[in-house]
Design an enzyme around this catalytic site. Structure first.
Site, mmCIF file in Angstrom:
data_model
loop_
_atom_site.group_PDB
_atom_site.id
_atom_site.type_symbol
_atom_site.label_atom_id
_atom_site.label_comp_id
_atom_site.label_asym_id
_atom_site.label_seq_id
_atom_site.Cartn_x
_atom_site.Cartn_y
_atom_site.Cartn_z
ATOM 1 N N CYS A 177 3.381 -5.931 10.073
ATOM 2 C CA CYS A 177 2.984 -4.991 9.013
ATOM 3 C C CYS A 177 4.539 -4.651 8.520
ATOM 4 O O CYS A 177 5.352 -4.470 9.479
ATOM 5 C CB CYS A 177 2.429 -3.932 9.766
ATOM 6 N N SER A 185 0.812 -1.078 0.040
ATOM 7 C CA SER A 185 0.171 -0.118 0.029
ATOM 8 C C SER A 185 0.803 1.388 0.123
ATOM 9 O O SER A 185 0.482 2.249 -0.410
ATOM 10 C CB SER A 185 -0.899 -0.056 1.153
ATOM 11 N N CYS A 236 3.077 -6.813 1.937
ATOM 12 C CA CYS A 236 2.168 -6.014 2.851
ATOM 13 C C CYS A 236 1.035 -7.186 3.759
ATOM 14 O O CYS A 236 0.580 -8.002 2.831
ATOM 15 C CB CYS A 236 1.206 -5.402 2.088
ATOM 16 N N ASN A 237 1.446 -7.163 5.087
ATOM 17 C CA ASN A 237 0.391 -8.279 5.692
ATOM 18 C C ASN A 237 -1.076 -8.064 5.414
ATOM 19 O O ASN A 237 -1.677 -9.029 5.428
ATOM 20 C CB ASN A 237 0.863 -8.232 7.050
ATOM 21 N N THR A 238 -1.462 -6.943 5.432
ATOM 22 C CA THR A 238 -2.774 -6.571 5.190
ATOM 23 C C THR A 238 -3.345 -7.205 3.931
ATOM 24 O O THR A 238 -4.513 -7.844 4.028
ATOM 25 C CB THR A 238 -3.202 -5.262 5.543
HETATM 26 N N1 DGL Z 1 2.332 -2.231 4.892
HETATM 27 C C1 DGL Z 1 0.985 -2.760 5.384
HETATM 28 C C2 DGL Z 1 1.193 -4.123 5.967
HETATM 29 O O1 DGL Z 1 2.285 -4.770 5.957
HETATM 30 C C3 DGL Z 1 -0.009 -2.042 5.982
HETATM 31 C C4 DGL Z 1 -0.094 -0.279 5.921
HETATM 32 C C5 DGL Z 1 -1.513 -0.033 5.622
HETATM 33 O O2 DGL Z 1 -2.359 0.173 6.524
HETATM 34 O O3 DGL Z 1 -1.652 0.172 4.310
HETATM 35 O O4 DGL Z 1 0.097 -4.389 6.596
#
Ligand code: DGL
Length: 269
Positions: free
Chosen positions: A192, A15, A78-80
């Site tokens: 994250c 993101s 990105c984990n999300t």
């Molecule tokens: N980098 C994203 C993750 O690993 C999250 C950041 C976001 O909220 O977009 O979850």
């Protein structure tokens, strides 16, 4: 892979700028790899969005990116996005996909007290995927999940040259310690990809009794393994691609950090 172009890039997607923590590890293993780093800056933060919105954005953008750049492999750094959309993206894209999931398994092996803190986005910490990882690897441990969107903002700002406010790290430690069992946290999962950019600040706030664990090095190893033996030529400086209109001042503030990761060209998506 059939007819693999030697300049076909490895695509990293996030993101925002958190996936740079994966790129840093990948550079150590594959310094010659052609890379495209794509950030959905127009959609940041994913952590505050609904599952449907994240899934639609990630699938749509990865489809466009795959068509435009024909990567040899795509990594959802990105984990999300991974915990929500990995399965769906794998179903629709004809490219190997590497995801990013919270490092609960190594944390469970590392903890001495049996109490693990998990810092992620609000969207990540409520995923069934995380429930499953907890049930499989952290049975009998206490996993304290906490959403820390302020760290996403701080990491983005840090890369644009703004020093994060130390008060946010102090408030975070107090909040984590206040959960039932929180005083015993000895291991913190940075779930994250933005958060390892703040590892020094987090380590200073939590103190030496708390170890941190995240997936960046493991993801880089997985990517390197999947592209092993493939012809690879890096013909240009690597490319940073972002969605949305770029504020020229913000872009200028970010350029030195991107350049330090080898991303010296930029394009809009
Ligand atoms: N980098 C994203 C993750 O690993 C999250 C950041 C976001 O909220 O977009 O979850």
């Amino acid at each position: 892979m059939k007819n693999l172009r030697e300049n076909a890039p490895i695509l990293l997607f996030d993101s925002g700028l958190g996936g740079l923590t994966v790129l840093a590890e990948l550079r150590k293993l594959l310094p010659q790899a052609p890379v495209i780093y794509a950030a959905d800056l127009a959609g940041l933060p994913y952590g505050e969005k609904s599952e449907a919105e994240v899934a639609a954005r990630v699938a749509g953008l990865l489809g466009r990116l795959a068509e435009r750049y024909r990567p040899r492999l795509a990594c959802i750094a990105c984990n999300t996005a991974s915990t929500i959309a990995l399965g769906m993206v794998r179903d629709v894209l004809h490219v190997p996909i590497v995801g990013t999931v919270p490092a609960i398994k190594p944390a469970a092996a590392m903890t001495q007290t049996g109490v693990i803190g998990l810092l992620g986005t609000a969207a990540t910490i409520r995923q069934k995927y995380v429930d499953e990882l907890e049930a499989e690897f952290a049975l009998g441990k206490r996993l304290i999940r906490h959403a820390a969107p302020e760290l996403v903002r701080a990491a983005e700002e840090k890369l644009r040259g703004v020093t994060p406010d130390p008060a946010i790290f102090i408030a975070l430690t107090e909040r984590m310690r206040a959960y039932e069992g929180g005083e015993q946290i000895d291991t913190l999962v940075l779930a994250c990809t933005h958060f390892p950019l703040l590892e020094a600040e987090l380590a200073a706030a939590f103190g030496p009794g708390v170890q941190m664990v995240h997936g960046a090095a493991g993801i880089a190893r997985r990517i390197a393994h999947l592209v092993e033996g493939q012809p690879m030529v890096r013909e240009h400086e690597d490319l940073f691609v972002a969605t949305g209109p770029q504020d020229p001042q913000m872009a200028a503030a970010l350029a030195p950090a991107l350049s330090s990761f080898g991303l010296k060209r930029t394009e809009s998506l």
